[in-house]
Write an enzyme that holds these catalytic residues in place. Structure first.
Site, PDB file in Angstrom:
ATOM      1  NE  ARG A 233      -3.482  -2.431   2.510  1.00 56.85           N
ATOM      2  CZ  ARG A 233      -4.499  -2.785   3.403  1.00 56.85           C
ATOM      3  NH1 ARG A 233      -4.735  -1.810   4.475  1.00 56.85           N
ATOM      4  NH2 ARG A 233      -5.156  -3.643   3.523  1.00 56.85           N
TER       5      ARG A 233
ATOM      6  NE  ARG B  18      -0.759   5.211   9.200  1.00 57.93           N
ATOM      7  CZ  ARG B  18      -2.094   4.818   9.409  1.00 57.93           C
ATOM      8  NH1 ARG B  18      -2.671   4.422   8.210  1.00 57.93           N
ATOM      9  NH2 ARG B  18      -2.691   4.910  10.244  1.00 57.93           N
TER      10      ARG B  18
ATOM     11  CD  GLU C 199      -8.011  -1.299  11.367  1.00 59.43           C
ATOM     12  OE1 GLU C 199      -7.701  -1.988  10.351  1.00 59.43           O
ATOM     13  OE2 GLU C 199      -7.777  -0.449  11.151  1.00 59.43           O
TER      14      GLU C 199
ATOM     15  CB  SER D 228     -11.046  -4.044   9.083  1.00 60.73           C
ATOM     16  OG  SER D 228     -10.821  -2.833   9.871  1.00 60.73           O
TER      17      SER D 228
ATOM     18  NE  ARG E  32      -1.356  -2.118  11.542  1.00 57.84           N
ATOM     19  CZ  ARG E  32      -2.455  -0.931  11.471  1.00 57.84           C
ATOM     20  NH1 ARG E  32      -3.514  -0.895  12.340  1.00 57.84           N
ATOM     21  NH2 ARG E  32      -1.941  -0.016  10.436  1.00 57.84           N
TER      22      ARG E  32
END
Length: 456
Positions: free
Chosen positions: A290, A305, A377, A380, A422
């Protein structure tokens, strides 16, 4: 010469329907044209903040323009048929027909002209249609941003330290298992190199997650391509709206996947499934890529990130009446990974203004980070209902339907099960010791040759 032959001779000069535009509407549409014409204001109201960047006035103008142009073409085609009948009558009566034939040709040219304009309108509509987000499920709380999300539950006790909790990047660098400086030299900012026990821990997490999902939760493991084409990205909703967030090859129209959701969901693109095979559940480990184009200045340190990260994904296809229950099931599978590792977390329902583009309902699972005294987070889990299936043309035939009976779109769901990096950083922070060592969670030790503690 018969009337039908005369009409055929004249209409041969008219353009055939453009298959590319028809495909956009028949396979990649989200809202059909009747919905856009009759319920555009209602769709806009229900989307609220999620639809603020959709040019609604332009869409309304284009929908009405298409309707008017279509009516004009239909009227002209009716005139063309009447003209061909008149030419046939004149021929049978052995009367001059040149003037009538010339008039028919003028009608044909006018049809060709209007249909060219109509194709341009349809192309614009198709593009804008693909940029309209999914409608939220009726159970989704109304809200503007993350502050309006609703906590559902918490699990696990927060660790209590008698020393200041260090962030994961300090712990990893001190142990010599994380190297951000060399990653920057190799690639640039937002990359990481893991070595020794760090690389081993990442691999252990991947295997632990895959083994649990395949042997206990009923998912079929898939190893998909990391490069996919434009149609695949369009099917799950990444294109056309989010192209700037994707990595694309310079000389080929291929994209690096941002998540395994993309290839897994598109495995059944343009397929008609039998209800007996549903639900279908897949899991996959892949690297994910990403650009993080909209995250300048956010989480610039550590593993939160990155441009490249590992993730184990869960994807499910099911009948519409089962999708809400399937969302609960899938979310529970993601939670079970954190429970097995003993990592405290909470589950929140995202409000309407904080959900992703394609989701109808989303649960975020957030893991506790002691250094931040905050939940972050880690997964999701979303129900897309028929949104992706309509774009990717994934249908199923119910058990009692005959082969030629009407089919329905499946509902698709996906969730991280989990984001591996994460999860690793959560282990570093929650299992840190006063001397900077890290206790290895018991379920991971068999994957790490029995190692129970990572020391410098």
């Amino acid at each position: 010469m018969t009337a039908s032959h005369l009409a055929s001779r004249v209409s041969l000069t008219l353009p055939k329907p453009d298959a590319r535009f028809l495909k956009l509407y028949e396979e990649y549409h989200v809202y059909d044209l009747r919905q856009l014409r009759d319920h555009l204001d209602s769709i806009r109201e229900r989307l609220g903040r999620r639809g603020t960047d959709v040019p609604w006035d332009t869409m309304k103008t284009l929908v009405e323009e298409r309707r008017n142009l279509t009516m004009q073409v239909e009227q002209l085609r009716s005139d063309l048929k009447k003209g061909s009948d008149e030419v046939a009558r004149l021929k049978r009566a052995k009367e001059p027909a040149d003037e009538a034939v010339a008039a028919m040709k003028q009608v044909g040219e006018r049809i060709r002209e209007i249909e060219g304009t109509l194709r341009g309108v349809e192309e614009s509509l198709a593009d804008l249609n693909l940029r309209i987000p999914n409608l939220p499920h009726e159970s989704v709380p109304t809200g503007q941003d993350a502050s309006d999300n609703v906590e559902i539950r918490q699990w696990g006790a927060h660790p209590s330290f008698d020393f200041p909790a260090k962030p994961h990047w300090e712990l990893g660098e001190a142990l010599g298992i994380l190297d951000f400086d060399r990653a920057s030299k190799l690639a640039g900012a937002r990359f990481a190199v893991m070595t020794g026990a760090g690389a081993q821990l990442e691999r252990a997490l991947i295997n632990y997650m895959l083994d649990r999902h395949t042997t206990q939760h009923g998912y079929r493991e898939v190893l998909p391509p990391l490069l996919v084409n434009r149609a695949t990205m369009t099917g799950t909703g990444q294109l056309p709206k989010f192209e700037e967030d994707l990595f694309r090859l310079k000389d080929e129209d291929y994209f690096l996947i941002p998540t395994a959701e993309v290839p897994l969901t598109n495995l059944h693109r343009d397929e008609l499934l039998d209800e007996e095979v549903l639900p279908i559940r897949y899991t996959a480990y892949t690297p994910c890529f990403r650009r993080e184009a909209g995250s300048y200045g956010k989480d610039t340190r550590g593993l939160i990130r990155l441009h490249q990260f590992n993730k184990v994904e869960l994807v499910s296809f099911c009948p519409p009446d089962q999708s809400q229950a399937e969302l609960e099931r899938l979310t529970g599978h993601a939670e079970s990974i954190l429970q097995g590792l003993g990592l405290p977390y909470r589950v929140v329902t995202l409000c309407s203004g904080d959900m992703g583009f394609s989701a109808a309902k989303t649960y975020d699972i957030e893991v506790w980070l002691p250094s931040q005294q905050h939940f972050r987070e880690i997964s999701s889990c979303s129900n897309f209902e028929g949104f992706q299936a309509r774009r990717a043309n994934i249908r199923y035939r119910t058990k009692d339907n005959k082969k030629d009976s009407k089919t329905e779109f499946v509902h698709t769901l996906n969730g991280s099960g989990l984001a591996v990096g994460r999860t690793l950083l959560a282990i570093l922070e929650n299992y840190q010791q006063a001397d900077g060592s890290i206790v290895v969670p018991t379920p991971l030790r068999p994957y790490m040759g029995g190692l129970d503690c990572i020391r410098k």
